[in-house]
Design an enzyme around this catalytic site. Structure first.
Site, PDB file in Angstrom:
ATOM      1  NE  ARG A 155      -2.214  -1.094   3.453  1.00  0.00           N
ATOM      2  CZ  ARG A 155      -1.823  -0.494   4.516  1.00  0.00           C
ATOM      3  NH1 ARG A 155      -1.842   0.850   4.274  1.00  0.00           N
ATOM      4  NH2 ARG A 155      -1.310  -1.127   5.531  1.00  0.00           N
ATOM      5  CE1 TYR A 183       0.129  -5.828  -1.917  1.00  0.00           C
ATOM      6  CE2 TYR A 183      -1.033  -3.776  -0.937  1.00  0.00           C
ATOM      7  CZ  TYR A 183      -0.435  -5.075  -0.650  1.00  0.00           C
ATOM      8  OH  TYR A 183      -0.338  -5.546   0.486  1.00  0.00           O
ATOM      9  N   GLY A 184      -3.022  -5.420  -4.122  1.00  0.00           N
ATOM     10  CA  GLY A 184      -4.218  -5.718  -3.350  1.00  0.00           C
ATOM     11  C   GLY A 184      -5.078  -4.305  -2.573  1.00  0.00           C
ATOM     12  CE  LYS A 229      -6.328  -3.400   4.585  1.00  0.00           C
ATOM     13  NZ  LYS A 229      -6.515  -3.866   6.099  1.00  0.00           N
ATOM     14  CG  HIS A 281      -7.120  -2.801  10.130  1.00  0.00           C
ATOM     15  ND1 HIS A 281      -5.996  -2.206  10.235  1.00  0.00           N
ATOM     16  CD2 HIS A 281      -7.231  -3.999   9.392  1.00  0.00           C
ATOM     17  CE1 HIS A 281      -5.327  -3.095   9.640  1.00  0.00           C
ATOM     18  NE2 HIS A 281      -6.007  -3.985   8.967  1.00  0.00           N
ATOM     19  CB  SER A 316      -0.625  -3.789   7.984  1.00  0.00           C
ATOM     20  OG  SER A 316      -1.852  -2.936   7.768  1.00  0.00           O
ATOM     21  CB  CYS A 358       0.531  -6.635  13.997  1.00  0.00           C
ATOM     22  SG  CYS A 358       1.712  -5.218  13.772  1.00  0.00           S
ATOM     23  N   GLY A 359       0.016  -9.842  12.941  1.00  0.00           N
ATOM     24  CA  GLY A 359      -0.481 -11.311  13.231  1.00  0.00           C
ATOM     25  C   GLY A 359      -1.873 -11.400  13.423  1.00  0.00           C
ATOM     26  CE  LYS A 360      -6.243  -6.863  11.238  1.00  0.00           C
ATOM     27  NZ  LYS A 360      -5.022  -6.131  10.786  1.00  0.00           N
ATOM     28  CG  ASP A 420      -7.459  -7.019   6.861  1.00  0.00           C
ATOM     29  OD1 ASP A 420      -6.613  -6.478   8.136  1.00  0.00           O
ATOM     30  OD2 ASP A 420      -7.840  -6.319   6.036  1.00  0.00           O
ATOM     31  NE  ARG A 468       0.147  -8.585   1.984  1.00  0.00           N
ATOM     32  CZ  ARG A 468      -0.587  -7.940   3.078  1.00  0.00           C
ATOM     33  NH1 ARG A 468      -1.805  -8.375   3.519  1.00  0.00           N
ATOM     34  NH2 ARG A 468      -0.412  -6.686   3.667  1.00  0.00           N
TER      35      ARG A 468
HETATM   36  C1  OXD Z   1      -3.054  -4.439   5.104  1.00  0.00           C
HETATM   37  C2  OXD Z   1      -3.860  -5.491   4.767  1.00  0.00           C
HETATM   38  O1  OXD Z   1      -2.135  -3.888   4.916  1.00  0.00           O
HETATM   39  O2  OXD Z   1      -4.532  -6.088   5.373  1.00  0.00           O
HETATM   40  O3  OXD Z   1      -3.567  -4.050   6.148  1.00  0.00           O
HETATM   41  O4  OXD Z   1      -3.497  -6.084   3.708  1.00  0.00           O
HETATM   42 MN    MN Z   2      -5.195  -4.842   7.198  1.00  0.00          MN
END
Ligand code: OXD
Ligand code: MN
Length: 586
Positions: free
Chosen positions: A67, A195-196, A204, A224, A246, A248-250, A273, A364
């Protein structure tokens, strides 16, 4: 007469001038057509058909791998409505400037019109979006990440109740890359990136930036947050939403294989997410996962860190910017084995260690959520799941203890508002710098964050059974620079304490920042951790917190008079509680 959707599509086509316009139906045949198109384009590859059936590797342009927050704008009429933490452009000026880039951008290409639903098909919390894009990779990704095509058309009918998003790859030049949000019009324009996070506009752009604005206007929440259910030995499932920045392990937490499974504690995944939440008739906040897939960070993902996702990734998965083995299998750092000979890196070059990481650090996977063995039976329930706890968290080598509970809702909102984390590769820019990231929404809030804090405070007054608010930090390090807590499946021990606190149990000690587990509060049987490490993990060091108070004060000052009085009050109260502790120790 043209429907509102057709009118918008015609206007978008008039501007971008594609050779053809195709309305997507969401069928399997269409998915395969998109894949064939990607393979023809030369930047995508079929993976091993035996071990990874229907899986593909896509390589993006090396300047388009994350991003780009500095190229992301909120285009509200009044600059103050975007606030000090967002980039702002006047809506007219933005349309003029970026309209010029979109003018003719799809010449020689096809415009795919992707109607999609964010959320379960029949949920009253779900919403419809429409993305017009010239990227087959985006269409294929939307097939996985959303419910799209006919189902969305059926829900939309002739209504104008949809969020339009226009996306073109443009020429992929970062100098001509813009991700624009028009919060008053509820419109998205994105050009110059595939990019996603920049290009899958349902994620997002809609589900967070535009939806956060709608949520404030309409009295709900777009966050989020992952959503998980913790099953206890009696079979009861307690749902929690957790906001971490982003990478951090979600995803790993949402899909965790519990270390306490033999004691009857198990984690079910609802989302990894984003959470959309509305107050239900039962007084609880009810959450849905607006997405249908996981767009997760591959490096660091392996059998030890996330066995559920590893099981899910063996079919129907799109990989982006991972490395490839000679057997045409995907590979990345942290997958669990040594790099095999003959590896091709994410740029398509023969790899050796002098070339750095083989997979891009923000490589990803895009995988259907239902493929996870941990997927909750309730994940597509139209009514959503009732949330009993919110968990904030960040990556902090010091300062924040393993877990603490807020004193009340207002204090919890303050804890979320002063959240900070060390930056990761999910966005371009320096990695490892500590930055304030309130509620993990800094890059995703579509309006002034001062008003966003105000919305949280208001919601607290409206929710009859509000979730309790917690903060966690899996990343605290000891003096030797090593992590003090093992993380991953062991994190269930912290979730268990949270569950106990929700139920009015769980041994705790009161500190100036809130309730921290008592030394005997966490279930630690079967885990090797010294008393010293535990003490350090749970300690609240006043010098660290003095610095934290000062840094957050400067952050909050950015919002001037618009900052809610309650946030200022909570800041002062926290400082006073530390002073009292210091005075008592004298
Ligand atoms: C982020 C994602 O960047 O979920 O937060 O891709
Ligand atoms: Mn995210």
């Amino acid at each position: 007469m043209a429907t509102p959707l057709e009118t918008w599509v015609n206007e978008a086509a008039l501007l971008t001038k594609p050779d053809a316009v195709v309305y997507c139906d969401g069928s399997e045949a269409e998915y395969q057509r998109m894949i064939a198109e990607m393979l023809r384009g030369g930047d995508s590859y079929a993976l091993n058909e035996k071990t990874f059936p229907n899986c593909y590797l896509h390589r993006s342009s090396p300047n388009d791998v994350a991003r780009t927050e500095h190229l992301t704008y909120i285009c509200s009429s009044d600059k103050d409505d975007a606030g000090p933490t967002n980039n702002w452009m006047d809506p007219g000026a933005a349309k003029h400037k970026v309209g010029a880039l979109l003018d003719g951008a799809m010449r020689g290409r096809t415009m795919y019109v992707v109607p999609y639903i964010m959320g379960p098909v029949n949920s009253p919390i779900s919403k419809v979006g429409v993305e017009a894009t010239d990227s087959p990779y985006v269409v294929a990704s939307m097939h996985i990440m959303s419910r799209m095509g006919k189902v969305a058309m059926d829900r939309l009918g002739t209504s104008n109740d949809f969020v339009p998003g226009l996306h073109s790859l443009g020429d992929l030049d970062p100098m001509r890359r813009y991700i624009l949000h028009f919060p008053e019009e509820k419109l998205i324009w994105s050009v110059g990136s595939g990019y996603g996070g920049n290009a899958l506009l349902g994620k997002k752009c809609f589900a967070l930036r535009i939806a956060s604005v709608m949520a404030r206007e309409q009295g709900w929440m777009a966050e989020h947050m992952l959503i998980l259910g913790l099953e206890s030995p009696d079979g009861k499932v307690t749902y929690m939403g957790a906001a971490f920045p982003s990478a951090c392990g979600k995803t790993n937490l949402a899909m965790m294989v519990s270390a306490l499974e033999s004691q009857g504690y198990r984690v079910w995944t609802v989302g990894d997410d984003i959470a959309w939440m509305k107050i239900g008739d039962d007084g609880y906040l009810h959450a849905i996962n607006p997405e249908a897939g996981f767009f997760g960070v591959a490096p660091g993902t392996g059998m030890r860190t996330n066995p559920n996702v590893m099981a899910a990734l063996h079919k129907n998965t799109l990989f982006t910017n991972v490395a490839m083995t000679p057997e045409r299998e995907p590979w990345w750092e942290g997958i669990g084995d040594e790099p095999p000979a003959g590896l091709i890196n994410w740029k398509g070059e023969k790899w050796d260690s002098s070339k750095g990481a083989a997979a891009h650090p923000n490589a990803r996977y895009t995988v259907p959520a239902q493929q996870s063995p941990s997927i909750s039976p309730k994940w597509e329930g139209p009514e959503g799941v009732p949330i009993s706890a919110f968990i904030f968290g960040g990556r902090r080598a010091r300062v924040a203890p393993l877990v603490y509970e807020s004193l009340d809702w207002q204090n919890g909102v303050f804890i979320g508002a002063m959240m900070a984390s060390e930056t990761t590769a999910a966005a371009t820019g320096d990695v490892g710098i500590t930055r304030r990231d309130p509620m993990a929404m800094l890059p995703f809030c579509g309006y002034n964050m001062a008003d966003y804090f105000g919305h949280w405070l208001e919601m607290g007054k409206k929710i009859p059974k509000p979730p309790k608010i917690f903060h966690v930090n899996w990343f605290r390090k000891g003096a030797d620079g090593k992590f003090l807590w093992p993380g991953y499946g062991e994190n269930v021990r912290v979730l268990k304490w949270i569950l106990e606190r929700v139920e009015g149990r769980g041994a705790a000690q009161e500190t100036p920042i809130g309730y921290v587990p008592a030394m005997n509060g966490l279930t630690l049987d079967g885990l090797k951790i010294s008393d010293e490490a535990l003490k350090e993990l749970l300690s609240v060091n006043s010098e660290d917190w003095d610095a934290e108070l000062e840094d957050s004060k400067q952050f909050f000052a950015k919002f001037g008079e618009r900052l809610p009085r309650e946030i200022r009050e909570e800041h002062e109260k926290l400082a006073r509680r530390f002073e009292r502790v210091a005075n008592a120790a004298r």
